[in-house]
Design a protein around this motif. Structure first.
Motif, PDB file in Angstrom:
ATOM      1  N   UNK A 214     -36.842   2.981 -16.398  1.00 60.38           N
ATOM      2  CA  UNK A 214     -37.877   2.567 -15.453  1.00 60.38           C
ATOM      3  C   UNK A 214     -38.134   1.064 -15.532  1.00 60.38           C
ATOM      4  N   UNK A 215     -38.063   0.508 -16.735  1.00 61.14           N
ATOM      5  CA  UNK A 215     -38.270  -0.934 -16.889  1.00 61.14           C
ATOM      6  C   UNK A 215     -37.156  -1.706 -16.188  1.00 61.14           C
ATOM      7  N   UNK A 216     -35.916  -1.278 -16.378  1.00 62.93           N
ATOM      8  CA  UNK A 216     -34.811  -1.954 -15.690  1.00 62.93           C
ATOM      9  C   UNK A 216     -34.936  -1.812 -14.172  1.00 62.93           C
ATOM     10  N   UNK A 217     -35.357  -0.646 -13.708  1.00 58.64           N
ATOM     11  CA  UNK A 217     -35.532  -0.452 -12.274  1.00 58.64           C
ATOM     12  C   UNK A 217     -36.629  -1.353 -11.713  1.00 58.64           C
ATOM     13  N   UNK A 218     -37.595  -1.702 -12.546  1.00 59.08           N
ATOM     14  CA  UNK A 218     -38.737  -2.495 -12.094  1.00 59.08           C
ATOM     15  C   UNK A 218     -38.511  -3.999 -12.205  1.00 59.08           C
ATOM     16  N   UNK A 219     -37.355  -4.428 -12.684  1.00 61.12           N
ATOM     17  CA  UNK A 219     -37.142  -5.864 -12.878  1.00 61.12           C
ATOM     18  C   UNK A 219     -37.287  -6.694 -11.603  1.00 61.12           C
ATOM     19  N   UNK A 220     -36.934  -6.170 -10.422  1.00 61.84           N
ATOM     20  CA  UNK A 220     -37.189  -6.964  -9.213  1.00 61.84           C
ATOM     21  C   UNK A 220     -38.659  -7.347  -9.039  1.00 61.84           C
ATOM     22  N   UNK A 221     -39.574  -6.543  -9.595  1.00 59.55           N
ATOM     23  CA  UNK A 221     -40.994  -6.882  -9.470  1.00 59.55           C
ATOM     24  C   UNK A 221     -41.341  -8.135 -10.259  1.00 59.55           C
ATOM     25  N   UNK A 222     -40.543  -8.450 -11.298  1.00 58.33           N
ATOM     26  CA  UNK A 222     -40.760  -9.695 -12.038  1.00 58.33           C
ATOM     27  C   UNK A 222     -40.368 -10.899 -11.192  1.00 58.33           C
ATOM     28  N   UNK A 223     -39.327 -10.738 -10.399  1.00 60.83           N
ATOM     29  CA  UNK A 223     -38.926 -11.818  -9.492  1.00 60.83           C
ATOM     30  C   UNK A 223     -40.007 -12.019  -8.443  1.00 60.83           C
ATOM     31  N   UNK A 224     -40.505 -10.930  -7.890  1.00 65.85           N
ATOM     32  CA  UNK A 224     -41.559 -11.021  -6.872  1.00 65.85           C
ATOM     33  C   UNK A 224     -42.820 -11.666  -7.436  1.00 65.85           C
ATOM     34  N   UNK A 225     -43.058 -11.484  -8.740  1.00 64.46           N
ATOM     35  CA  UNK A 225     -44.287 -11.999  -9.353  1.00 64.46           C
ATOM     36  C   UNK A 225     -44.317 -13.525  -9.408  1.00 64.46           C
ATOM     37  N   UNK A 226     -43.187 -14.171  -9.183  1.00 63.75           N
ATOM     38  CA  UNK A 226     -43.166 -15.639  -9.167  1.00 63.75           C
ATOM     39  C   UNK A 226     -44.120 -16.195  -8.112  1.00 63.75           C
ATOM     40  N   UNK A 227     -44.392 -15.411  -7.097  1.00 69.37           N
ATOM     41  CA  UNK A 227     -45.283 -15.880  -6.035  1.00 69.37           C
ATOM     42  C   UNK A 227     -46.684 -16.163  -6.556  1.00 69.37           C
ATOM     43  N   UNK A 228     -47.019 -15.645  -7.733  1.00 73.73           N
ATOM     44  CA  UNK A 228     -48.355 -15.839  -8.290  1.00 73.73           C
ATOM     45  C   UNK A 228     -48.443 -17.087  -9.184  1.00 73.73           C
ATOM     46  N   UNK A 229     -47.318 -17.672  -9.517  1.00 71.88           N
ATOM     47  CA  UNK A 229     -47.353 -18.827 -10.425  1.00 71.88           C
ATOM     48  C   UNK A 229     -48.255 -19.956  -9.935  1.00 71.88           C
ATOM     49  N   UNK A 230     -48.243 -20.297  -8.650  1.00 74.57           N
ATOM     50  CA  UNK A 230     -49.112 -21.401  -8.206  1.00 74.57           C
ATOM     51  C   UNK A 230     -50.603 -21.118  -8.391  1.00 74.57           C
ATOM     52  N   UNK A 231     -50.969 -19.846  -8.627  1.00 76.76           N
ATOM     53  CA  UNK A 231     -52.379 -19.512  -8.843  1.00 76.76           C
ATOM     54  C   UNK A 231     -52.861 -19.865 -10.253  1.00 76.76           C
ATOM     55  N   UNK A 232     -51.938 -20.140 -11.165  1.00 77.98           N
ATOM     56  CA  UNK A 232     -52.307 -20.380 -12.559  1.00 77.98           C
ATOM     57  C   UNK A 232     -53.040 -21.714 -12.681  1.00 77.98           C
ATOM     58  N   UNK A 233     -54.231 -21.668 -13.214  1.00 77.76           N
ATOM     59  CA  UNK A 233     -55.049 -22.869 -13.378  1.00 77.76           C
ATOM     60  C   UNK A 233     -54.936 -23.460 -14.780  1.00 77.76           C
ATOM     61  N   UNK A 234     -54.608 -22.637 -15.765  1.00 80.14           N
ATOM     62  CA  UNK A 234     -54.523 -23.103 -17.150  1.00 80.14           C
ATOM     63  C   UNK A 234     -53.292 -23.994 -17.337  1.00 80.14           C
ATOM     64  N   UNK A 235     -53.311 -24.898 -18.308  1.00 78.92           N
ATOM     65  CA  UNK A 235     -52.116 -25.674 -18.630  1.00 78.92           C
ATOM     66  C   UNK A 235     -50.961 -24.754 -19.031  1.00 78.92           C
TER      67      UNK A 235
END
Length: 289
Positions: A214-235
């Motif tokens: 299931x973890x290997x099947x879900x790896x594309x969701x890690x790629x999709x999660x890059x869209x959230x990087x600009x939301x990070x406010x912390x250093x």
């Protein structure tokens, strides 16, 4: 706590094993390691590993931080819940539970590979609790571990294949696991046999092959999660091994999404920097403790 039959065989001086109770229907008990004194720091491991992945790093930072090394949901000795999801939001929910149920604030999040993605997305989700992020070899690009070696490509393809996938996921010969992990190291000697023993022990837990697939099947969701990087406010500090599976274009893409992030490349190191160069990460962390 784990039963006597399922206790880890690796013991880290000064470290205790603790748990967070289950919550809701598919949020099982979470296990984590705790050590040290100081501001809170959370360690997040990667695919097919566990909290003991940071066995060499924890002693190097425990004088400066109160360290919490989490077994992500279903992995290590955290509870395996039938039917649970292992996509990025579900795994991040486990990290968020650690921070909120222990009421951790001013937290430094340190993740390697998949854990690096989760550190960044957790920082985006809980900005008021996160002080900084150290993201080591973010696993947010196509191919991932399949870039490690031909053997890794064959194994991962087999695990993901319809029909035979569950069967292949349940068969994990020691030589194959060792070879795949060494494919993520510049210094092959950094993979110790007792760690391979521990991973095989966890891999034999009832239900673990289903989690792994299931973890290997879900790896594309890690790629999709890059869209959230600009939301990070912390250093943010991005750390990459020179020989990591990511390509220069992958690293540059993340730097564009995180334009204020600091950047360190570790010469000759591979994907599993926590195993072969924990001193580099420790120096970065202790310098800003």
């Amino acid at each position: 706590m784990p039963s006597e039959e399922s206790r880890p065989t690796i013991h880290i001086p000064g470290v205790t094993s603790r748990t967070i109770p289950p919550r809701g229907g598919r949020e099982g008990e979470l296990r984590y390691l705790k050590a040290g004194t100081g501001a809170p720091l959370v360690l997040l491991h990667t695919v097919r590993t566990q909290a003991e992945h940071f066995r060499h790093l924890i002693p190097l930072i425990a004088d400066h931080y109160t360290v919490h090394a989490l077994d992500l949901p279903g992995m290590g000795y955290s509870e395996i819940v039938p039917g649970a999801s292992y996509d990025e939001p579900a795994m991040r929910a486990g990290v968020e539970r650690l921070l909120t149920e222990l009421d951790l604030n001013d937290v430094t999040l340190v993740g390697e590979s998949m854990g690096a993605v989760l550190a960044l997305t957790t920082a985006a989700e809980l900005p008021d609790r996160v002080r900084r992020v150290v993201a080591v070899n973010t696993y947010d690009f196509r191919g991932g571990i399949a870039r490690s070696s031909l053997l890794a490509r064959v194994v991962v393809s087999g695990v993901l294949a319809p029909g035979v996938g569950p069967v292949i996921a349940g068969v994990e010969p020691r030589p194959a696991l060792r070879a795949i992990l060494r494919g993520g190291l510049g210094d092959k000697s950094a993979l110790r046999e007792d760690y391979v023993d521990e991973l095989l022990r966890v891999g034999a837990r009832p239900g673990y092959p289903t989690v792994a697939r299931a973890v290997y099947q879900a790896l594309p969701s890690l790629i999709a999660a890059r869209s959230r990087y600009p939301e990070v406010k912390a250093p943010v500090h991005l750390v990459y091994g020179e020989k990591d599976w990511s390509r220069p274009s992958d690293r540059e893409a993340d730097r564009r999404l995180l334009p204020t992030a600091e950047f360190t490349q570790v010469p000759a190191a591979g994907h599993f920097i926590a195993l072969e160069r924990p001193d580099v990460v420790a120096d970065l962390l202790n310098a800003v403790a």
